[in-house]
Write an enzyme that holds these catalytic residues in place. Structure first.
Site, PDB file in Angstrom:
ATOM      1  N   GLU A 141       0.834  -1.212   0.000  1.00 58.90           N
ATOM      2  CA  GLU A 141       0.000   0.000   0.000  1.00 58.90           C
ATOM      3  C   GLU A 141       0.865   1.256   0.000  1.00 58.90           C
ATOM      4  O   GLU A 141       1.148   1.819   1.065  1.00 58.90           O
ATOM      5  CB  GLU A 141      -0.932   0.005   1.227  1.00 58.90           C
ATOM      6  CG  GLU A 141      -1.864   1.208   1.251  1.00 58.90           C
ATOM      7  CD  GLU A 141      -2.708   1.320   2.527  1.00 58.90           C
ATOM      8  OE1 GLU A 141      -2.337   0.713   3.544  1.00 58.90           O
ATOM      9  OE2 GLU A 141      -3.718   2.027   2.478  1.00 58.90           O
ATOM     10  N   LYS A 150      -2.526  -2.098  -3.052  1.00 60.46           N
ATOM     11  CA  LYS A 150      -3.577  -1.273  -2.450  1.00 60.46           C
ATOM     12  C   LYS A 150      -3.252   0.170  -2.762  1.00 60.46           C
ATOM     13  O   LYS A 150      -2.183   0.665  -2.392  1.00 60.46           O
ATOM     14  CB  LYS A 150      -3.650  -1.510  -0.940  1.00 60.46           C
ATOM     15  CG  LYS A 150      -4.676  -0.621  -0.240  1.00 60.46           C
ATOM     16  CD  LYS A 150      -5.067  -1.163   1.114  1.00 60.46           C
ATOM     17  CE  LYS A 150      -6.069  -0.223   1.788  1.00 60.46           C
ATOM     18  NZ  LYS A 150      -6.730  -0.826   2.942  1.00 60.46           N
ATOM     19  N   GLY A 170      -9.238   6.677   1.837  1.00 60.45           N
ATOM     20  CA  GLY A 170      -8.380   7.848   1.975  1.00 60.45           C
ATOM     21  C   GLY A 170      -8.994   9.104   2.569  1.00 60.45           C
ATOM     22  O   GLY A 170      -8.410  10.173   2.432  1.00 60.45           O
TER      23      GLY A 170
HETATM   24  P1  13P Z   1      -9.059   4.253   4.476  1.00 52.49           P
HETATM   25  O1  13P Z   1     -10.033   3.510   3.602  1.00 52.49           O
HETATM   26  O2  13P Z   1      -9.704   4.910   5.650  1.00 52.49           O
HETATM   27  O3  13P Z   1      -8.171   5.140   3.683  1.00 52.49           O
HETATM   28  O4  13P Z   1      -8.115   3.170   5.120  1.00 52.49           O
HETATM   29  C1  13P Z   1      -7.541   2.205   4.343  1.00 52.49           C
HETATM   30  C2  13P Z   1      -6.252   1.800   4.891  1.00 52.49           C
HETATM   31  O5  13P Z   1      -5.975   0.623   4.980  1.00 52.49           O
HETATM   32  C3  13P Z   1      -5.286   2.846   5.314  1.00 52.49           C
HETATM   33  O6  13P Z   1      -4.065   2.260   5.622  1.00 52.49           O
END
Ligand code: 13P
Length: 330
Positions: free
Chosen positions: A176, A218, A261
């Protein structure tokens, strides 16, 4: 397909996606406080149980990303959380990075920690029932000079080292590299930074000989900065997001999941719907799904307020949002 690739593939079952419930103690404390809920270890356990204990989530969730603390906790049903998820056909995963700290060369930028004791921790998490893993890097856009090539490259190197370790431990890696939504930047700039970040991540991954067949990406969507005053249409987001992904992501990874996000739940749902539609139009090569935390949790947390009496209403809101997000996949 090897076992790891098959596990990664199973997370993209039709109509299903991931719940990110891997907030660290620090983030969970801040998240609950923002809804007026005082935190403690027991309150964090109840926070997890609110979501995991919702009847019917297995219709929409293939997996849940947990925080390490949660692997060892029990739900109100007295079952360990990982075992109760597995019993419902939901694959448990775990966040394995150690959070971020400012880079020494550029204090406005962040570098992710956690490689030093990673093999030992992976073995422990695997024994505790985690089947897949996640490592989050953070890329800030805002400011003319950001992100620097060195911040992107150092984060990419650590993502690649992590991916290699996770695969050696027999666990699927979710990489990610989150390009932040916060800031005043344009959507075009977000698209450029996404392309550059993901391009770097995948070229460094190749240098480390990571097996792409079990790699899940991700990613953020290409969005105008949250403070830009610009509201993107879902079609604009879909066009730029797919353009960035097609330019930088190899076709043979296991799939792509999106983070929310900080988008509002309806916005994250509409943008996913448009992205999934556009992906079909352009015959994008990867399976796509959601891996949201905030956009799936927000409505439920607003109703819950940490009160037992509000659990049924909060769970109903969570299930309703999951149904909408699942339907957005088309
Ligand atoms: P959000 O969908 O709140 O952005 O969180 C996803 C996530 O895994 C952040 O590390």
């Amino acid at each position: 397909m090897n076992d790891l690739a098959a596990t990664a593939h199973s997370l993209f079952a039709p109509g299903k996606g991931l719940l990110a419930a891997d907030e660290s103690v620090h983030t969970a404390t801040a998240r609950l406080a923002s809804y007026g809920i005082a935190t403690s270890a027991e309150m964090r356990r109840q926070y997890r149980d609110l979501f995991f204990g919702t009847e019917g989530i297995e219709q929409y969730l293939s997996g849940i990303i947990l925080f390490s603390e949660t692997l060892l906790e029990k739900g109100n049903d007295k079952e360990l959380f990982p075992a109760s998820l597995v019993a419902r056909g939901i694959v448990p995963g775990v966040k394995v990075d150690g959070g971020t700290e400012p880079m020494s060369s550029s204090s406005a930028e962040l570098i992710t920690q956690g490689l030093l004791d990673l093999p030992e921790r992976l073995a422990a998490y695997h024994a505790q029932g985690a089947v897949f893993t996640k490592w989050r890097a953070v890329i800030r856009i805002d400011g003319d000079q950001l992100p620097s090539a060195s911040a992107i490259h150092e984060n990419a190197k650590r993502l690649a080292s992590y991916a290699k370790e996770a695969q050696s431990a027999g666990m699927v890696p979710i990489l990610e590299p989150e390009v932040l939504y916060e800031g005043k930047h344009s959507r075009a700039r977000a698209r450029t930074v996404l392309t550059e970040t993901l391009g770097t991540v995948f070229s460094v991954l190749d240098e480390h000989a990571v097996d792409r067949a079990s790699v899940i990406l991700k990613t953020a969507m290409a969005l105008s900065g949250k403070e830009s005053g610009k509201k993107d249409t879902p079609e604009e987001v879909a066009e730029d997001t797919l353009a960035a992904l097609r330019e930088s992501v190899p076709s043979d990874i296991a799939g792509i999941v999106f983070l929310s996000g900080g988008q509002a739940p309806d916005q994250a749902t509409a943008n996913l719907e448009a992205i999934a539609r556009r992906a079909r139009e352009v015959s994008a090569p990867w399976p796509l799904t959601f891996s949201y935390a905030r956009a799936l949790q927000e409505e439920a947390l607003e109703l819950w307020k940490g009160e037992e009496a509000n659990v049924p209403a909060a769970r109903a809101a969570f299930l309703a949002r999951l149904k909408k997000v699942s339907a957005a996949l088309g």
